[in-house]
Design an enzyme around this catalytic site. Sequence first.
Site, PDB file in Angstrom:
ATOM      1  N   SER A  57      -9.813  10.909   4.403  1.00  8.47           N
ATOM      2  CA  SER A  57      -9.583   9.514   4.770  1.00  8.47           C
ATOM      3  C   SER A  57      -8.582   9.478   5.913  1.00  8.47           C
ATOM      4  O   SER A  57      -7.384   9.602   5.691  1.00  8.47           O
ATOM      5  CB  SER A  57      -9.051   8.741   3.565  1.00  8.47           C
TER       6      SER A  57
ATOM      7  N   CYS B  49     -19.777   8.044  -8.305  1.00  4.75           N
ATOM      8  CA  CYS B  49     -18.439   8.111  -7.740  1.00  4.75           C
ATOM      9  C   CYS B  49     -17.451   8.191  -8.903  1.00  4.75           C
ATOM     10  O   CYS B  49     -17.442   7.305  -9.764  1.00  4.75           O
ATOM     11  CB  CYS B  49     -18.220   6.845  -6.905  1.00  4.75           C
TER      12      CYS B  49
ATOM     13  N   CYS C 102      -5.447  -0.280  -0.398  1.00  6.95           N
ATOM     14  CA  CYS C 102      -6.186   0.204  -1.566  1.00  6.95           C
ATOM     15  C   CYS C 102      -5.645  -0.387  -2.862  1.00  6.95           C
ATOM     16  O   CYS C 102      -4.436  -0.329  -3.113  1.00  6.95           O
ATOM     17  CB  CYS C 102      -6.104   1.734  -1.592  1.00  6.95           C
TER      18      CYS C 102
ATOM     19  N   GLY D 135      -7.665   7.435  -7.582  1.00  7.17           N
ATOM     20  CA  GLY D 135      -6.811   8.623  -7.594  1.00  7.17           C
ATOM     21  C   GLY D 135      -7.039   9.580  -6.449  1.00  7.17           C
ATOM     22  O   GLY D 135      -8.000   9.460  -5.683  1.00  7.17           O
ATOM     23  N   GLU D 136      -6.124  10.523  -6.349  1.00  7.76           N
ATOM     24  CA  GLU D 136      -6.162  11.533  -5.286  1.00  7.76           C
ATOM     25  C   GLU D 136      -6.539  12.869  -5.935  1.00  7.76           C
ATOM     26  O   GLU D 136      -5.708  13.502  -6.599  1.00  7.76           O
ATOM     27  CB  GLU D 136      -4.785  11.591  -4.608  1.00  7.76           C
TER      28      GLU D 136
ATOM     29  N   ASN E  71      -8.676   6.975   8.636  1.00  8.37           N
ATOM     30  CA  ASN E  71      -8.370   5.533   8.604  1.00  8.37           C
ATOM     31  C   ASN E  71      -7.568   4.957   9.765  1.00  8.37           C
ATOM     32  O   ASN E  71      -7.377   3.739   9.830  1.00  8.37           O
ATOM     33  CB  ASN E  71      -7.677   5.149   7.287  1.00  8.37           C
TER      34      ASN E  71
ATOM     35  N   SER F 228     -13.004  13.666  -1.822  1.00 10.22           N
ATOM     36  CA  SER F 228     -12.373  12.858  -0.775  1.00 10.22           C
ATOM     37  C   SER F 228     -10.861  12.876  -0.959  1.00 10.22           C
ATOM     38  O   SER F 228     -10.356  12.645  -2.047  1.00 10.22           O
ATOM     39  CB  SER F 228     -12.893  11.416  -0.871  1.00 10.22           C
TER      40      SER F 228
ATOM     41  N   CYS G 163      -1.655   3.953  -0.427  1.00  8.64           N
ATOM     42  CA  CYS G 163      -2.205   3.406   0.819  1.00  8.64           C
ATOM     43  C   CYS G 163      -2.208   1.877   0.695  1.00  8.64           C
ATOM     44  O   CYS G 163      -2.531   1.334  -0.364  1.00  8.64           O
ATOM     45  CB  CYS G 163      -3.614   3.922   1.058  1.00  8.64           C
TER      46      CYS G 163
ATOM     47  N   CYS H 292     -12.733   1.358  -5.251  1.00  6.51           N
ATOM     48  CA  CYS H 292     -12.550   1.554  -6.685  1.00  6.51           C
ATOM     49  C   CYS H 292     -11.156   1.109  -7.084  1.00  6.51           C
ATOM     50  O   CYS H 292     -10.206   1.280  -6.353  1.00  6.51           O
ATOM     51  CB  CYS H 292     -12.733   3.027  -7.038  1.00  6.51           C
TER      52      CYS H 292
ATOM     53  N   ASN I 203     -12.803  -3.646   2.241  1.00  6.26           N
ATOM     54  CA  ASN I 203     -13.213  -4.469   1.118  1.00  6.26           C
ATOM     55  C   ASN I 203     -12.010  -5.286   0.658  1.00  6.26           C
ATOM     56  O   ASN I 203     -11.068  -4.732   0.113  1.00  6.26           O
ATOM     57  CB  ASN I 203     -13.640  -3.527  -0.007  1.00  6.26           C
TER      58      ASN I 203
ATOM     59  N   GLU J  57     -12.320   3.638 -13.331  1.00  7.46           N
ATOM     60  CA  GLU J  57     -13.623   3.161 -12.866  1.00  7.46           C
ATOM     61  C   GLU J  57     -14.496   4.280 -12.313  1.00  7.46           C
ATOM     62  O   GLU J  57     -13.991   5.272 -11.793  1.00  7.46           O
ATOM     63  CB  GLU J  57     -13.408   2.161 -11.723  1.00  7.46           C
TER      64      GLU J  57
ATOM     65  N   CYS K 187      -2.844   5.826  -8.621  1.00  8.83           N
ATOM     66  CA  CYS K 187      -2.626   6.713  -7.471  1.00  8.83           C
ATOM     67  C   CYS K 187      -1.227   6.503  -6.911  1.00  8.83           C
ATOM     68  O   CYS K 187      -0.822   5.377  -6.617  1.00  8.83           O
ATOM     69  CB  CYS K 187      -3.676   6.469  -6.387  1.00  8.83           C
TER      70      CYS K 187
HETATM   71  N1  SAH Z   1      -7.756   9.263  -2.792  1.00  3.80           N
HETATM   72  C1  SAH Z   1      -8.909   9.700  -2.112  1.00  3.80           C
HETATM   73  C2  SAH Z   1     -10.211   9.283  -2.793  1.00  3.80           C
HETATM   74  C3  SAH Z   1     -10.254   7.910  -3.361  1.00  3.80           C
HETATM   75  S1  SAH Z   1     -10.203   6.587  -2.205  1.00  3.80           S
HETATM   76  C4  SAH Z   1      -8.889   9.241  -0.669  1.00  3.80           C
HETATM   77  O1  SAH Z   1      -8.039   8.417  -0.307  1.00  3.80           O
HETATM   78  O2  SAH Z   1      -9.705   9.724   0.103  1.00  3.80           O
HETATM   79  C5  SAH Z   1     -11.880   6.672  -1.549  1.00  3.80           C
HETATM   80  C6  SAH Z   1     -12.089   5.967  -0.220  1.00  3.80           C
HETATM   81  O3  SAH Z   1     -11.975   4.549  -0.369  1.00  3.80           O
HETATM   82  C7  SAH Z   1     -11.070   6.350   0.851  1.00  3.80           C
HETATM   83  O4  SAH Z   1     -11.746   6.754   2.019  1.00  3.80           O
HETATM   84  C8  SAH Z   1     -10.304   5.078   1.088  1.00  3.80           C
HETATM   85  O5  SAH Z   1      -9.849   5.032   2.410  1.00  3.80           O
HETATM   86  C9  SAH Z   1     -11.334   4.013   0.761  1.00  3.80           C
HETATM   87  N2  SAH Z   1     -10.778   2.711   0.402  1.00  3.80           N
HETATM   88  C10 SAH Z   1      -9.727   2.439  -0.396  1.00  3.80           C
HETATM   89  N3  SAH Z   1      -9.507   1.111  -0.472  1.00  3.80           N
HETATM   90  C11 SAH Z   1     -10.455   0.512   0.287  1.00  3.80           C
HETATM   91  C12 SAH Z   1     -10.762  -0.852   0.606  1.00  3.80           C
HETATM   92  N4  SAH Z   1     -10.044  -1.852   0.114  1.00  3.80           N
HETATM   93  N5  SAH Z   1     -11.810  -1.079   1.413  1.00  3.80           N
HETATM   94  C13 SAH Z   1     -12.561  -0.058   1.906  1.00  3.80           C
HETATM   95  N6  SAH Z   1     -12.319   1.230   1.635  1.00  3.80           N
HETATM   96  C14 SAH Z   1     -11.275   1.526   0.847  1.00  3.80           C
HETATM   97 FE1  SF4 Z   2      -4.846   6.775  -3.483  1.00  7.83          FE
HETATM   98 FE2  SF4 Z   2      -7.077   7.169  -2.020  1.00  7.83          FE
HETATM   99 FE3  SF4 Z   2      -6.279   4.694  -2.701  1.00  7.83          FE
HETATM  100 FE4  SF4 Z   2      -4.888   6.065  -0.913  1.00  7.83          FE
HETATM  101  S1  SF4 Z   2      -7.012   5.355  -0.679  1.00  7.83           S
HETATM  102  S2  SF4 Z   2      -4.017   4.899  -2.620  1.00  7.83           S
HETATM  103  S3  SF4 Z   2      -5.063   8.117  -1.723  1.00  7.83           S
HETATM  104  S4  SF4 Z   2      -6.947   6.271  -4.094  1.00  7.83           S
END
Ligand code: SAH
Ligand code: SF4
Length: 382
Positions: free
Chosen positions: A216, A109, A123, A165-166, A218, A193, A120, A337, A292, A96, A116
């Site tokens: 991130s 984005c 996510c 992804g990371e 969090n 990020s 987390c 995403c 989200n 995406e 990934c």
């Molecule tokens: N892997 C990298 C980049 C992709 S995630 C990272 O973790 O930073 C991008 C952002 O989306 C991160 O800050 C993550 O904490 C946030 N994110 C992931 N799932 C989410 C959700 N369900 N609601 C809000 N933010 C979310």
């Molecule tokens: Fe991967 Fe970023 Fe999602 Fe964590 S928040 S699972 S590092 S995409």
Amino acid sequence: MKTNDIPNLHDLPPRRLAETLGEIVSPPFRVKQIEEWMHVRGASSFEAMTNVPKELRAALAERFTLAFPEVVERTTPAADDSQKYLFRLADGNRIESVYMPMGERTSVCLSSQAGCAVGCTFCVTGFFGAGRNLTPSEMLGQFFTIQHEHAVPMERMNVVFMGMGEPLLNLDHLVTTLDVLYRNLAPKRITVSTSGIIPGIDELAKLGRHPNLAISINAPDRKRREEIMPITRKYPLEELIDALRRFPLERGRDMTIEYVLLAGYNDSPQDAIALARLIRGLRAKVNAIPFNPDPNLPPWMKRPTDAAIDRFVDTLVSHGVRVTVRRSKGREIAAACGQLRGKTEPRSRMSRQAEPTQRGVDRSRGVQLAGEERHRVDRERR
Ligand code: SAH
Ligand code: SF4
């Protein structure tokens, strides 16, 4: 990567592209022309290169491809005109991207992996598990496709690697992609990020040019960060903060601390104070992202009320922290995403993890713990 065994020229770092073309193409100005078509105009076929002789285009097309991933779905534009894209890669993987117009500026984005491994618990991408690294052509393809479709002038473009992804677990391909993007965009208009991959942050620091860094975080403390981001066991929070302290920041730039707000979990004024303490001394601003929700995520995870978000933000501000809140639809969907793909994905995360296509990702122990940890936390909170 090779598609049908034909190398994609968009996968080559700029210097290697010039060498490769130089072996076949002459005079040298033709090489420059082709590079310009690829890196500035984002050409996805040799056919498009109208000022290059037809025979040369045909000869190149026999040996190479310039194909980008194919768009398979676009969401209806949201109230703020943002739009999510679903792309299919040559091997069938789906990823995406998000188009986010924001007044004078437009952000896209991008995804960096087709899944990934970091896992987390909040996510959707993490829920579905590891996926392979995207190639430069697949990352650049997301960028140019969206830029072309919306006819966005290059000087208005910004890029954030906040999709699936990371990015710092796909560092080589990320660096090649950045080098191409830098032909069009100043490094300060690109943000990477990360979930806090310390060796990746240190590698990024060594580069001659640095994109903006978003981390991130969090959670306000190690215990809670371990619960929702199991990668913290491998890269402890304190060591991550140290890595951020040594990251070279250009004048006038700040790093971004991303903080997903989960109702009743990390959104209290006390949590805001703890976060302010944690990041004290860093040249950073906080980006608060209301969680989200998604059917694939633990049901206890909820978006805080607007009043709770305001309280959290006000507390940070009163402790001297600069904060932005991601309230617009596009930015929220961008943060989450993986949700569009998730709608049609098989429900079982474990079955996906067993698939043989998931290669080339960091499968070290800390990362593999992700699945277990997710379910443990999930049970505890129910
Ligand atoms: N892997 C990298 C980049 C992709 S995630 C990272 O973790 O930073 C991008 C952002 O989306 C991160 O800050 C993550 O904490 C946030 N994110 C992931 N799932 C989410 C959700 N369900 N609601 C809000 N933010 C979310
Ligand atoms: Fe991967 Fe970023 Fe999602 Fe964590 S928040 S699972 S590092 S995409």
